[in-house]
Write an enzyme that holds these catalytic residues in place. Sequence first.
Site, PDB file in Angstrom:
ATOM      1  N   ASP A 159      30.602  47.104  25.374  1.00 17.00           N
ATOM      2  CA  ASP A 159      29.320  47.357  26.049  1.00 17.00           C
ATOM      3  C   ASP A 159      28.599  48.532  25.374  1.00 17.00           C
ATOM      4  O   ASP A 159      27.383  48.512  25.174  1.00 17.00           O
ATOM      5  CB  ASP A 159      29.571  47.663  27.528  1.00 17.00           C
ATOM      6  CG  ASP A 159      30.461  46.604  28.163  1.00 17.00           C
ATOM      7  OD1 ASP A 159      30.007  45.462  28.291  1.00 17.00           O
ATOM      8  OD2 ASP A 159      31.619  46.913  28.476  1.00 17.00           O
ATOM      9  N   HIS A 187      33.775  47.334  33.663  1.00 12.55           N
ATOM     10  CA  HIS A 187      33.371  46.344  32.647  1.00 12.55           C
ATOM     11  C   HIS A 187      33.002  45.061  33.390  1.00 12.55           C
ATOM     12  O   HIS A 187      33.784  44.116  33.494  1.00 12.55           O
ATOM     13  CB  HIS A 187      34.501  46.077  31.646  1.00 12.55           C
ATOM     14  CG  HIS A 187      34.187  44.899  30.765  1.00 12.55           C
ATOM     15  ND1 HIS A 187      33.178  44.928  29.822  1.00 12.55           N
ATOM     16  CD2 HIS A 187      34.698  43.646  30.700  1.00 12.55           C
ATOM     17  CE1 HIS A 187      33.104  43.748  29.227  1.00 12.55           C
ATOM     18  NE2 HIS A 187      34.002  42.957  29.745  1.00 12.55           N
TER      19      HIS A 187
HETATM   20  P1  NAX Z   1      41.474  33.222  25.215  1.00 12.33           P
HETATM   21  O1  NAX Z   1      41.680  32.340  26.414  1.00 12.33           O
HETATM   22  O2  NAX Z   1      40.931  32.630  23.958  1.00 12.33           O
HETATM   23  O3  NAX Z   1      42.858  33.912  24.821  1.00 12.33           O
HETATM   24  C1  NAX Z   1      43.710  34.446  25.759  1.00 12.33           C
HETATM   25  C2  NAX Z   1      45.124  34.250  25.236  1.00 12.33           C
HETATM   26  O4  NAX Z   1      46.013  34.939  26.096  1.00 12.33           O
HETATM   27  C3  NAX Z   1      45.561  32.783  25.209  1.00 12.33           C
HETATM   28  O5  NAX Z   1      46.009  32.456  23.906  1.00 12.33           O
HETATM   29  C4  NAX Z   1      46.680  32.722  26.246  1.00 12.33           C
HETATM   30  O6  NAX Z   1      47.708  31.801  25.876  1.00 12.33           O
HETATM   31  C5  NAX Z   1      47.182  34.160  26.236  1.00 12.33           C
HETATM   32  N1  NAX Z   1      47.870  34.596  27.460  1.00 12.33           N
HETATM   33  C6  NAX Z   1      47.599  34.270  28.748  1.00 12.33           C
HETATM   34  N2  NAX Z   1      48.484  34.847  29.573  1.00 12.33           N
HETATM   35  C7  NAX Z   1      49.306  35.591  28.800  1.00 12.33           C
HETATM   36  C8  NAX Z   1      50.425  36.410  29.082  1.00 12.33           C
HETATM   37  N3  NAX Z   1      50.864  36.595  30.321  1.00 12.33           N
HETATM   38  N4  NAX Z   1      51.048  37.020  28.039  1.00 12.33           N
HETATM   39  C9  NAX Z   1      50.628  36.836  26.775  1.00 12.33           C
HETATM   40  N5  NAX Z   1      49.582  36.037  26.442  1.00 12.33           N
HETATM   41  C10 NAX Z   1      48.932  35.430  27.456  1.00 12.33           C
HETATM   42  O7  NAX Z   1      40.587  34.431  25.724  1.00 12.33           O
HETATM   43  P2  NAX Z   1      39.810  35.545  24.868  1.00 12.33           P
HETATM   44  O8  NAX Z   1      38.439  35.061  24.567  1.00 12.33           O
HETATM   45  O9  NAX Z   1      40.675  35.996  23.758  1.00 12.33           O
HETATM   46  O10 NAX Z   1      39.649  36.684  25.979  1.00 12.33           O
HETATM   47  C11 NAX Z   1      40.783  37.354  26.490  1.00 12.33           C
HETATM   48  C12 NAX Z   1      40.411  38.248  27.661  1.00 12.33           C
HETATM   49  O11 NAX Z   1      39.505  39.254  27.244  1.00 12.33           O
HETATM   50  C13 NAX Z   1      39.727  37.540  28.820  1.00 12.33           C
HETATM   51  O12 NAX Z   1      40.277  38.007  30.036  1.00 12.33           O
HETATM   52  C14 NAX Z   1      38.282  37.984  28.695  1.00 12.33           C
HETATM   53  O13 NAX Z   1      37.592  37.909  29.919  1.00 12.33           O
HETATM   54  C15 NAX Z   1      38.471  39.386  28.206  1.00 12.33           C
HETATM   55  N6  NAX Z   1      37.317  40.073  27.577  1.00 12.33           N
HETATM   56  C16 NAX Z   1      37.170  41.394  27.822  1.00 12.33           C
HETATM   57  C17 NAX Z   1      36.189  42.131  27.210  1.00 12.33           C
HETATM   58  C18 NAX Z   1      36.046  43.606  27.459  1.00 12.33           C
HETATM   59  O14 NAX Z   1      35.083  44.185  26.931  1.00 12.33           O
HETATM   60  N7  NAX Z   1      36.899  44.280  28.224  1.00 12.33           N
HETATM   61  C19 NAX Z   1      35.186  41.507  26.308  1.00 12.33           C
HETATM   62  C20 NAX Z   1      35.650  40.223  25.746  1.00 12.33           C
HETATM   63  C21 NAX Z   1      36.431  39.339  26.705  1.00 12.33           C
HETATM   64  O15 NAX Z   1      35.528  38.632  27.496  1.00 12.33           O
END
Ligand code: NAX
Length: 328
Positions: A159, A187
């Site tokens: 952000d 966030h």
């Molecule tokens: P994806 O769904 O592409 O990737 C998430 C990955 O995490 C998947 O490969 C899944 O298999 C894995 N996973 C799920 N549970 C797990 C666990 N218990 N242990 C290990 N791996 C696990 O999502 P992506 O686009 O990479 O986003 C990931 C997270 O970041 C989401 O929650 C999203 O909302 C968050 N974000 C946060 C941001 C921030 O600024 N704080 C910005 C970007 C993003 O939106």
Amino acid sequence: MKPAVKVTITGAAGNIGYALAFRVASGDMFGPDQPVILRLLEIPQALSSLKGVGMELEDCAFPLLHDIVLTDEPSVAFAETNYAILIGAKPRGKGMERKDLITENAKIFSTQGKIINDHASRDVRVLVVGNPANTNALIASANAPDLHRKQFTAMTRLDHNRALGQLAIKTNSRVADIKQVTIWGNHSSTQFPHIDNCLVNGQPVYDLVERDWAIDEFVPRIQRRGAEVIEARGLSSAASAADAIVDHVHDWVLGTPDGDWVSMAIPSDGSYGIDKGLVYSFPVTCKNGEFEIVQGLELDELSVSRLRLSEKELLEERSIIQDLLPNA
Ligand code: NAX
């Protein structure tokens, strides 16, 4: 050469993880003289995809990458780790309420907090990215009683960087010439991107833009930027999120430049009247691996009300997962 640091990335085969692993291995996070060992964690169903990420990392032949561990076992991923980047989280499914998302993800972060407590290096630094990031960081730290609260942070740097990018466009200046921008709060869409103290080329920003523009256009634009990227790309921010992770950890470890600050979601110490213990985004400076909240910024009535609004949302999130906060 320095000994390698261990960096754990959870959700490493996901969108953001895939963009991040290569940046860490290339030296962007810790500099060109710091070798790294990557510990990549995934859920069992994503292990095949993770294997592919590991193969590509090998194929890059990064000189700084001393070892790669691919695992679905958290105690292996976090063993003696120095940096834990918690990205893996459940996405919001169809028909799922925000409350359900918070509860589902809370389970992941309470478990990982306990495992980090028991297995990570005592100086581990944790960055939570998976949403709801602030509250997940609170849960992880509350489940790690042997570690200090200040070892757990959440990410609002994306952000912050979005705010710098949009201000550079609006003022026709370079990002490097813009200083003292802050993201306050959660966030989420209640975050408050705040530029009252901002300087552009040493000049007060309001010499260049109207405050009405800041409040009516700039603030909602930054709050909605993630959704705007999804609309355009059909996918959520990944490369920019990975870049912000690199920036967050880099500055935490190696320091912020003189005369400027960054935004990090950190445990509140009560500064600016924010409820103590909430993981809330503040303006911070970093030195010798420690962060400190920038004190004494003047906030007008409107700004204070925006800070309170985001605090209220975080208090509500906390009340939903209260039973997962054993040491709060
Ligand atoms: P994806 O769904 O592409 O990737 C998430 C990955 O995490 C998947 O490969 C899944 O298999 C894995 N996973 C799920 N549970 C797990 C666990 N218990 N242990 C290990 N791996 C696990 O999502 P992506 O686009 O990479 O986003 C990931 C997270 O970041 C989401 O929650 C999203 O909302 C968050 N974000 C946060 C941001 C921030 O600024 N704080 C910005 C970007 C993003 O939106």
